[in-house]
Design an enzyme around this catalytic site. Structure first.
Site, PDB file in Angstrom:
ATOM      1  CB  SER A 108      -0.908   0.005   1.237  1.00 40.27           C
ATOM      2  OG  SER A 108      -1.581   1.237   1.312  1.00 40.27           O
ATOM      3  CE1 TYR A 159      -3.393   2.453  -6.614  1.00 33.50           C
ATOM      4  CE2 TYR A 159      -1.111   2.034  -6.110  1.00 33.50           C
ATOM      5  CZ  TYR A 159      -2.434   2.039  -5.734  1.00 33.50           C
ATOM      6  OH  TYR A 159      -2.787   1.606  -4.490  1.00 33.50           O
ATOM      7  CG  ASP A 179     -12.623   3.446  -3.034  1.00 32.73           C
ATOM      8  OD1 ASP A 179     -11.555   4.034  -2.794  1.00 32.73           O
ATOM      9  OD2 ASP A 179     -12.806   2.236  -2.824  1.00 32.73           O
ATOM     10  CG  ASN A 217     -16.937  -7.887 -14.897  1.00 27.15           C
ATOM     11  OD1 ASN A 217     -15.863  -7.311 -14.692  1.00 27.15           O
ATOM     12  ND2 ASN A 217     -17.285  -8.986 -14.258  1.00 27.15           N
ATOM     13  N   GLY A 261     -15.263  -3.486 -15.663  1.00 28.96           N
ATOM     14  CA  GLY A 261     -15.139  -4.142 -14.370  1.00 28.96           C
ATOM     15  C   GLY A 261     -16.445  -4.099 -13.607  1.00 28.96           C
ATOM     16  N   GLY A 274     -15.461  -4.288  -6.599  1.00 25.19           N
ATOM     17  CA  GLY A 274     -15.739  -3.257  -5.600  1.00 25.19           C
ATOM     18  C   GLY A 274     -15.482  -1.851  -6.109  1.00 25.19           C
ATOM     19  CG  ASN A 300     -12.823   3.810   1.127  1.00 27.07           C
ATOM     20  OD1 ASN A 300     -13.761   4.391   1.677  1.00 27.07           O
ATOM     21  ND2 ASN A 300     -11.939   4.447   0.390  1.00 27.07           N
ATOM     22  CE  LYS A 340     -11.746  -0.966  -0.777  1.00 21.33           C
ATOM     23  NZ  LYS A 340     -11.665  -0.226  -2.042  1.00 21.33           N
TER      24      LYS A 340
HETATM   25  P1  NAP Z   1     -12.191  -6.698  -7.431  1.00 16.49           P
HETATM   26  O1  NAP Z   1     -13.396  -6.388  -6.632  1.00 16.49           O
HETATM   27  O2  NAP Z   1     -11.394  -7.915  -7.124  1.00 16.49           O
HETATM   28  O3  NAP Z   1     -12.639  -6.743  -8.983  1.00 16.49           O
HETATM   29  C1  NAP Z   1     -11.716  -7.108  -9.975  1.00 16.49           C
HETATM   30  C2  NAP Z   1     -12.305  -6.800 -11.345  1.00 16.49           C
HETATM   31  O4  NAP Z   1     -11.273  -6.988 -12.317  1.00 16.49           O
HETATM   32  C3  NAP Z   1     -13.451  -7.725 -11.741  1.00 16.49           C
HETATM   33  O5  NAP Z   1     -14.364  -7.002 -12.534  1.00 16.49           O
HETATM   34  C4  NAP Z   1     -12.729  -8.794 -12.571  1.00 16.49           C
HETATM   35  O6  NAP Z   1     -13.573  -9.430 -13.518  1.00 16.49           O
HETATM   36  C5  NAP Z   1     -11.736  -7.920 -13.298  1.00 16.49           C
HETATM   37  N1  NAP Z   1     -10.556  -8.649 -13.789  1.00 16.49           N
HETATM   38  C6  NAP Z   1      -9.581  -9.224 -13.053  1.00 16.49           C
HETATM   39  N2  NAP Z   1      -8.645  -9.743 -13.862  1.00 16.49           N
HETATM   40  C7  NAP Z   1      -9.022  -9.486 -15.139  1.00 16.49           C
HETATM   41  C8  NAP Z   1      -8.464  -9.771 -16.412  1.00 16.49           C
HETATM   42  N3  NAP Z   1      -7.303 -10.423 -16.523  1.00 16.49           N
HETATM   43  N4  NAP Z   1      -9.135  -9.362 -17.504  1.00 16.49           N
HETATM   44  C9  NAP Z   1     -10.302  -8.711 -17.408  1.00 16.49           C
HETATM   45  N5  NAP Z   1     -10.889  -8.402 -16.213  1.00 16.49           N
HETATM   46  C10 NAP Z   1     -10.256  -8.792 -15.099  1.00 16.49           C
HETATM   47  O7  NAP Z   1     -11.131  -5.492  -7.373  1.00 16.49           O
HETATM   48  P2  NAP Z   1     -11.410  -3.921  -7.221  1.00 16.49           P
HETATM   49  O8  NAP Z   1     -11.378  -3.546  -5.793  1.00 16.49           O
HETATM   50  O9  NAP Z   1     -12.594  -3.539  -8.025  1.00 16.49           O
HETATM   51  O10 NAP Z   1     -10.070  -3.338  -7.861  1.00 16.49           O
HETATM   52  C11 NAP Z   1      -9.834  -3.400  -9.257  1.00 16.49           C
HETATM   53  C12 NAP Z   1      -8.529  -2.679  -9.575  1.00 16.49           C
HETATM   54  O11 NAP Z   1      -8.620  -1.308  -9.206  1.00 16.49           O
HETATM   55  C13 NAP Z   1      -7.328  -3.246  -8.798  1.00 16.49           C
HETATM   56  O12 NAP Z   1      -6.233  -3.245  -9.663  1.00 16.49           O
HETATM   57  C14 NAP Z   1      -7.102  -2.256  -7.686  1.00 16.49           C
HETATM   58  O13 NAP Z   1      -5.744  -2.190  -7.309  1.00 16.49           O
HETATM   59  C15 NAP Z   1      -7.557  -0.965  -8.329  1.00 16.49           C
HETATM   60  N6  NAP Z   1      -8.079   0.019  -7.352  1.00 16.49           N
HETATM   61  C16 NAP Z   1      -7.506   1.234  -7.320  1.00 16.49           C
HETATM   62  C17 NAP Z   1      -7.999   2.202  -6.455  1.00 16.49           C
HETATM   63  C18 NAP Z   1      -7.388   3.547  -6.437  1.00 16.49           C
HETATM   64  O14 NAP Z   1      -7.615   4.319  -5.505  1.00 16.49           O
HETATM   65  N7  NAP Z   1      -6.624   3.891  -7.448  1.00 16.49           N
HETATM   66  C19 NAP Z   1      -9.079   1.910  -5.605  1.00 16.49           C
HETATM   67  C20 NAP Z   1      -9.644   0.643  -5.673  1.00 16.49           C
HETATM   68  C21 NAP Z   1      -9.125  -0.296  -6.544  1.00 16.49           C
HETATM   69  P3  NAP Z   1     -14.378 -10.789 -13.138  1.00 16.49           P
HETATM   70  O15 NAP Z   1     -15.628 -10.338 -12.439  1.00 16.49           O
HETATM   71  O16 NAP Z   1     -14.619 -11.408 -14.459  1.00 16.49           O
HETATM   72  O17 NAP Z   1     -13.465 -11.595 -12.251  1.00 16.49           O
END
Ligand code: NAP
Length: 280
Positions: free
Chosen positions: A8, A206, A98, A143, A120, A123, A81, A60
């Site tokens: 983190s 990122y 978020d 998605n 996507g 969360g 969060n 979360k």
């Molecule tokens: P999550 O709840 O685990 O959801 C993951 C999502 O990514 C799902 O829609 C999943 O699809 C999709 N996915 C995973 N691998 C994939 C691939 N190879 N090809 C296509 N789709 C794929 O995670 P999340 O919390 O939403 O986070 C998602 C991303 O955002 C992470 O990388 C996280 O680090 C980033 N994030 C950044 C911030 C920020 O402040 N910048 C905040 C939150 C999250 P399926 O449903 O098909 O599995």
């Protein structure tokens, strides 16, 4: 609070903010907590002197479930969060920063009636879709697992789609770029050239040196927003809830960017640098 949470960027940016605000007795620390210990840990934090906590994967939903009160947006999104503790009463308040953090990271607030495609249905996508719908944006959700996009649209609104269409805004809320850093488009419904059909492109992922997804968008003349900017703004809103003071977002962004630079030995050895996979 996360599991795992070692990568983190939050301690770097939050501690820089606490220092800038002159809150010398305050400290922001990482707490790796496995799911089975999450509820017990959270209930103990207020009495142990913690003012609040940021919560990340995989806690979360659990954070929202155990809070004694929650903001409307956390309830609608179905995840929190940010937790704020009242040591005297034992109350735990849940929020989801978020959603407003995403809006604050955009160059300007979205215009009502404009269009957005969200990739996507996890969360972060739920928070982004909620935020965009609050601004009356026409949201489409794609998605990899289509049923999850359908479920998201049923819960929050917007329209689940199986093909990517041009829009004013494109937001990548998938972990595709983390799983395939050298081929960020693998598994996505857009190619690098398709990105020119979106005026603004946001990548929530990122990584040191930026993502291939965002670099491709920048090359095609899109306005781009990287994941660190959303990270900073969601963190700034959490900090304001805990301290009651305006958060120094610029200082937080600089600290987050510094902490995202790979260590010098990794800069000399690019393959290991590209393997880092920070999540928040
Ligand atoms: P999550 O709840 O685990 O959801 C993951 C999502 O990514 C799902 O829609 C999943 O699809 C999709 N996915 C995973 N691998 C994939 C691939 N190879 N090809 C296509 N789709 C794929 O995670 P999340 O919390 O939403 O986070 C998602 C991303 O955002 C992470 O990388 C996280 O680090 C980033 N994030 C950044 C911030 C920020 O402040 N910048 C905040 C939150 C999250 P399926 O449903 O098909 O599995």
């Amino acid at each position: 609070l996360g599991w795992p949470v070692a990568h983190s960027r939050s301690p770097a940016m939050q501690n820089a903010a606490l220092q800038a605000l002159g809150l010398t007795g305050w400290r922001y620390q990482l707490l790796p907590v496995p799911p089975e210990a999450f509820a017990e840990t959270v209930r103990a934090l207020g009495a142990a002197g913690f003012r609040g906590a940021n919560v990340t994967i995989p806690h979360k939903e659990a954070a929202l479930a155990l809070a004694t009160s929650a903001t409307d947006r956390a309830t609608a999104i179905g995840a929190a969060n940010t937790l704020t503790f009242d040591a005297a009463s034992g109350a735990v308040r849940a929020d989801n920063t978020d959603a407003p953090g995403f809006i604050a990271a955009l160059p300007q607030p979205p215009v009502a009636g404009s269009t957005a495609l969200v990739l996507g249905a996890g969360g972060s996508a739920r928070a982004v879709v909620h935020a965009l719908l609050e601004h009356r944006v026409e949201v489409e959700v794609w998605n990899r697992t289509p049923e999850r996009a359908v479920a998201l649209a049923r819960d929050l609104g917007g329209r689940a789609v199986e093909l990517a269409r041009p829009a004013a805004l494109l937001v990548n809320c998938t972990a595709a770029g983390l799983e395939h850093p050298s081929s960020a488009f693998e598994g996505l419904p857009v190619t690098a050239d398709d990105l020119s059909t979106y005026a603004t492109v946001v990548d929530l992922v990122y990584r040191p040196g930026g993502t291939e997804f965002l670099a491709a968008a920048q090359q095609r003349g899109c306005t781009v927003v990287d994941g660190l900017q959303m990270l900073v703004h969601q963190g700034a809103l959490s900090l304001e809830a805990w301290t009651g003071l305006p958060a120094p977002a610029d200082i937080m962004l600089a600290a987050a960017r510094r902490s995202s630079l790979p260590p010098t030995h990794e800069l000399r050895s690019s393959p290991s640098a590209t393997r880092r996979s920070p999540r928040d």
